[in-house]
Design an enzyme around this catalytic site. Structure first.
Site, PDB file in Angstrom:
ATOM      1  CB  THR A   1     -77.456 -32.140 -37.195  1.00 61.23           C
ATOM      2  OG1 THR A   1     -77.088 -31.596 -36.408  1.00 61.23           O
ATOM      3  CG2 THR A   1     -76.985 -31.603 -38.580  1.00 61.23           C
ATOM      4  CB  THR A   2     -79.541 -31.708 -32.368  1.00 60.53           C
ATOM      5  OG1 THR A   2     -78.080 -31.300 -32.851  1.00 60.53           O
ATOM      6  CG2 THR A   2     -79.323 -32.333 -31.076  1.00 60.53           C
TER       7      THR A   2
ATOM      8  CG  ASP B   1     -73.527 -25.004 -38.525  1.00 60.56           C
ATOM      9  OD1 ASP B   1     -72.622 -25.849 -39.599  1.00 60.56           O
ATOM     10  OD2 ASP B   1     -73.462 -25.432 -36.754  1.00 60.56           O
TER      11      ASP B   1
ATOM     12  CG  ASP C   1     -72.909 -29.750 -34.971  1.00 64.16           C
ATOM     13  OD1 ASP C   1     -73.624 -29.397 -35.268  1.00 64.16           O
ATOM     14  OD2 ASP C   1     -71.664 -29.660 -35.642  1.00 64.16           O
TER      15      ASP C   1
HETATM   16  P1  ADP Z   1     -80.208 -28.371 -34.595  1.00 60.46           P
HETATM   17  O1  ADP Z   1     -78.393 -29.240 -34.584  1.00 60.46           O
HETATM   18  O2  ADP Z   1     -80.920 -29.481 -34.625  1.00 60.46           O
HETATM   19  O3  ADP Z   1     -79.898 -27.630 -34.852  1.00 60.46           O
HETATM   20  P2  ADP Z   1     -79.512 -26.410 -31.913  1.00 60.46           P
HETATM   21  O4  ADP Z   1     -78.716 -27.422 -30.952  1.00 60.46           O
HETATM   22  O5  ADP Z   1     -79.035 -26.361 -33.073  1.00 60.46           O
HETATM   23  O6  ADP Z   1     -79.631 -28.406 -32.914  1.00 60.46           O
HETATM   24  O7  ADP Z   1     -80.710 -25.771 -31.532  1.00 60.46           O
HETATM   25  C1  ADP Z   1     -81.548 -25.741 -32.391  1.00 60.46           C
HETATM   26  C2  ADP Z   1     -82.889 -25.695 -32.289  1.00 60.46           C
HETATM   27  O8  ADP Z   1     -82.741 -24.053 -31.236  1.00 60.46           O
HETATM   28  C3  ADP Z   1     -84.278 -25.182 -32.600  1.00 60.46           C
HETATM   29  O9  ADP Z   1     -85.115 -25.587 -32.566  1.00 60.46           O
HETATM   30  C4  ADP Z   1     -84.153 -23.230 -32.507  1.00 60.46           C
HETATM   31  O10 ADP Z   1     -85.420 -22.452 -32.625  1.00 60.46           O
HETATM   32  C5  ADP Z   1     -83.441 -23.383 -30.695  1.00 60.46           C
HETATM   33  N1  ADP Z   1     -83.761 -22.040 -30.621  1.00 60.46           N
HETATM   34  C6  ADP Z   1     -82.515 -21.530 -31.467  1.00 60.46           C
HETATM   35  N2  ADP Z   1     -82.181 -19.671 -30.487  1.00 60.46           N
HETATM   36  C7  ADP Z   1     -83.027 -20.244 -29.305  1.00 60.46           C
HETATM   37  C8  ADP Z   1     -84.087 -19.149 -28.576  1.00 60.46           C
HETATM   38  N3  ADP Z   1     -83.275 -17.447 -28.102  1.00 60.46           N
HETATM   39  N4  ADP Z   1     -84.771 -19.356 -28.115  1.00 60.46           N
HETATM   40  C9  ADP Z   1     -85.531 -20.476 -27.586  1.00 60.46           C
HETATM   41  N5  ADP Z   1     -84.803 -21.947 -28.861  1.00 60.46           N
HETATM   42  C10 ADP Z   1     -84.294 -21.252 -29.391  1.00 60.46           C
END
Ligand code: ADP
Ligand code: MG
Length: 533
Positions: A94-95, A387, A61
């Site tokens: 957040t990332t 979340d 996270d």
């Molecule tokens: P954040 O802290 O920004 O939420 P995450 O590590 O949760 O970061 O990553 C979120 C990103 O991962 C989003 O851009 C989301 O669209 C992408 N994502 C989630 N699942 C998938 C998937 N199966 N294939 C491609 N991208 C994905």
């Protein structure tokens, strides 16, 4: 002379100005983004965080990583607060926010090096925000129940294991449906804070469940009070059942034997009056914020009232919502409309702690009970639950969803590039830089999955253009470029909008800094010493 004075004022200060200040700030942003870059997306790697006291957590996270970093640089601190704001407002993304800020700054610096003034870049960036918001609205669709579940699963991608994600998504969606309500003005509210999360170290994650009501670690004040009730009337007392304090500073002087006895009798009488008033009002369950006088315990038990004391304010607010009771200041002032109703009350012992489990008659307070075999697992589950609830509840308020997997960012960037062509002046270059910055998200997602970032970005772009479909993105699990609605990779509009808006604001504020003054600190006294006490 004047010059000299100014310099002497700043003698204990390190100063960087103009271009080198900006370069410095951008470098700090890149360094910070570098710390979370590899965690983005479902194939993102975990970070092992070690605290100064040696305790560890493993997390994926972004905001958790950043908030635990001991960061000194002011720009890095600004980025961390942008990420915290994103977590508070949108619960996810957040990332993404931090990566976008860093990318916006890198691209801005490139323009500045080519002779564009920082103010022009900031203006161009600012112009992109309303355009982006409009574009997001037009890409979004409304989520049905299935899509709400998919969005919750997407938010948990890369966190925990499959079993945990599936179970928590299911419970989060169920919980959000339980607490949603309409205000009098028709506004729909679904506040994830009304779902209390408690952990219980027993069983496995699949045993996690929702309690329609609230679980409070409380025990009734007297053993003779019943342990279970099948519904009844509840009163919440925002005060206590205590001896009345004299309003003036009186000293009690005992002049004859029996006076003390008389005094106590009067006090007991006052307590009895309060208990009688409660009985009169038909109260079955009493929740008290402060204390309940020991002598009153037996009286309450005799009156058939179950009582709990020292219930924290935020907990009794939850109780109030679940039961419809309105907290009253004193027993003398009970009105019928202040009373609430509950469906059941029971006490259970969970691993040595008594838990009071109250099910309200309204479905507005819920507890998510997380089960797991180790504390580490429970902590992870609790972070995921936060979340999942955030996303599920947001979608009850606004069901708009966008494609994930970089699709939204590519679609926006394609529109922005076309829009840039219509803007005369140097702002055009800034808009193009903004468009390029958004592409960082699909690039990094691909990179973290071991795919070639440039090839993937080009393919998504080409596929969107060929099919005229904004929903085409990269599915990291299959490494395929496909429609994100079909793949079930969707996200709430609010998260993406807030991430882009917040990142732009932060980048602009860094661009406006032209002078950084550092107070020289005594090397013997690092400032974290103050925080440790
Ligand atoms: P954040 O802290 O920004 O939420 P995450 O590590 O949760 O970061 O990553 C979120 C990103 O991962 C989003 O851009 C989301 O669209 C992408 N994502 C989630 N699942 C998938 C998937 N199966 N294939 C491609 N991208 C994905
Ligand atoms: Mg996320």
């Amino acid at each position: 002379m004047v010059q000299q004075d100014a310099e002497s004022i700043l003698k204990d200060t390190e100063r960087t100005t103009g271009r080198s200040a900006l370069r410095n700030n951008v470098a700090a942003a890149i360094a910070l983004a570098g710390a979370v870059r590899s965690t983005l997306g479902p194939k993102g790697l975990d970070k092992l965080l070690v605290d100064s006291d040696g305790s560890t957590i493993v997390t994926n996270d972004g905001v958790t990583v950043l908030e635990s970093a001991l960061v000194e640089h002011p720009t890095a601190k600004m980025l961390i607060s942008a990420s915290t704001a994103q977590d508070e407002e949108a619960k996810d993304g957040t990332t993404t926010t931090v990566l976008l800020i860093a990318e916006l700054l890198v691209n801005a610096l490139e323009l500045i090096d080519r002779g564009v003034h920082p103010t022009i870049v900031a203006n161009g960036y600012r112009m992109c925000v309303p355009f982006t918001e409009q574009a997001l609205e037009s890409i979004a669709v409304k989520a049905d129940a299935k899509a709400r579940m998919e969005a919750t699963m997407t938010a948990l991608a890369g966190k925990g294991d499959e079993a945990l994600r599936a179970r928590l998504s299911e419970l989060a969606v169920q919980a959000s449906e339980g607490i949603v309500r309409a205000r009098d003005n028709g506004e729909i509210v679904c506040d994830s804070r009304f779902v209390k999360i408690v952990t219980d170290r027993a069983g496995v994650i699949n045993d996690s469940h929702l309690v329609n009501g609230l679980v409070l670690a409380k025990q009734r004040v007297h053993r003779e009070m019943p342990k279970t009730l099948d519904g009844g009337t509840i009163l919440i007392l925002d005060g206590g059942i205590e001896r009345r304090k004299p309003s003036i500073d009186a000293t009690l002087r005992i002049t004859n034997t029996g006076a003390l006895e008389q005094f106590h009798a009067r006090e007991r009488e006052a307590l009895r009056e309060q208990v009688d008033a409660l009985k009169q009002a038909g109260v079955d369950l009493l929740i008290v914020r402060d204390g309940i006088e020991d002598e009153a315990h037996q009286m309450l038990a005799d009156a058939g009232i179950v009582a709990y004391r020292r219930v924290e304010r935020d907990e009794f607010e939850l109780v109030a919502r679940a039961t419809g009771a309105r907290p009253v200041g004193s027993v003398e002032r009970i009105r019928q409309q202040d009373l609430g109703t509950f469906a059941s009350l029971r006490e259970e012992k969970w691993h040595g702690t008594e838990q009071m489990i109250l099910e309200g008659s309204l479905t507005q307070g819920l507890t998510l009970v997380l089960r797991g075999s180790t504390d580490t697992r429970l902590e992870e589950a609790a972070r995921c639950a936060h979340d999942a609830l955030g996303v599920a509840c947001q979608l009850m308020e606004d069901a708009s969803i966008l494609p994930g997997g970089g699709a939204t960012h590519v679609a926006l960037s394609r529109r922005l590039r076309r829009h840039a062509e219509t803007i005369p002046g140097r702002e055009q270059m800034a808009i193009e830089a903004f468009a390029a910055s958004l592409e960082a998200i699909p690039r990094i997602l691909a990179e973290n999955a071991g795919l070639n970032p440039i090839d993937q970005l080009l393919s998504i772009n080409a596929a969107q253009a060929a099919a005229d479909d904004d929903w085409i993105g990269l599915d990291i699990h299959t490494s395929e470029i496909c429609n994100m609605a079909d793949a079930g990779i969707v996200e709430p509009l609010r998260i993406t909008r807030h991430a882009i808006g917040g990142a732009t604001e932060s980048a602009i504020s860094v661009l406006r800094i032209d002078d950084v003054l550092w107070a020289k600190q005594d090397a013997q006294e690092p400032d974290w010493q103050n925080d440790e006490v």
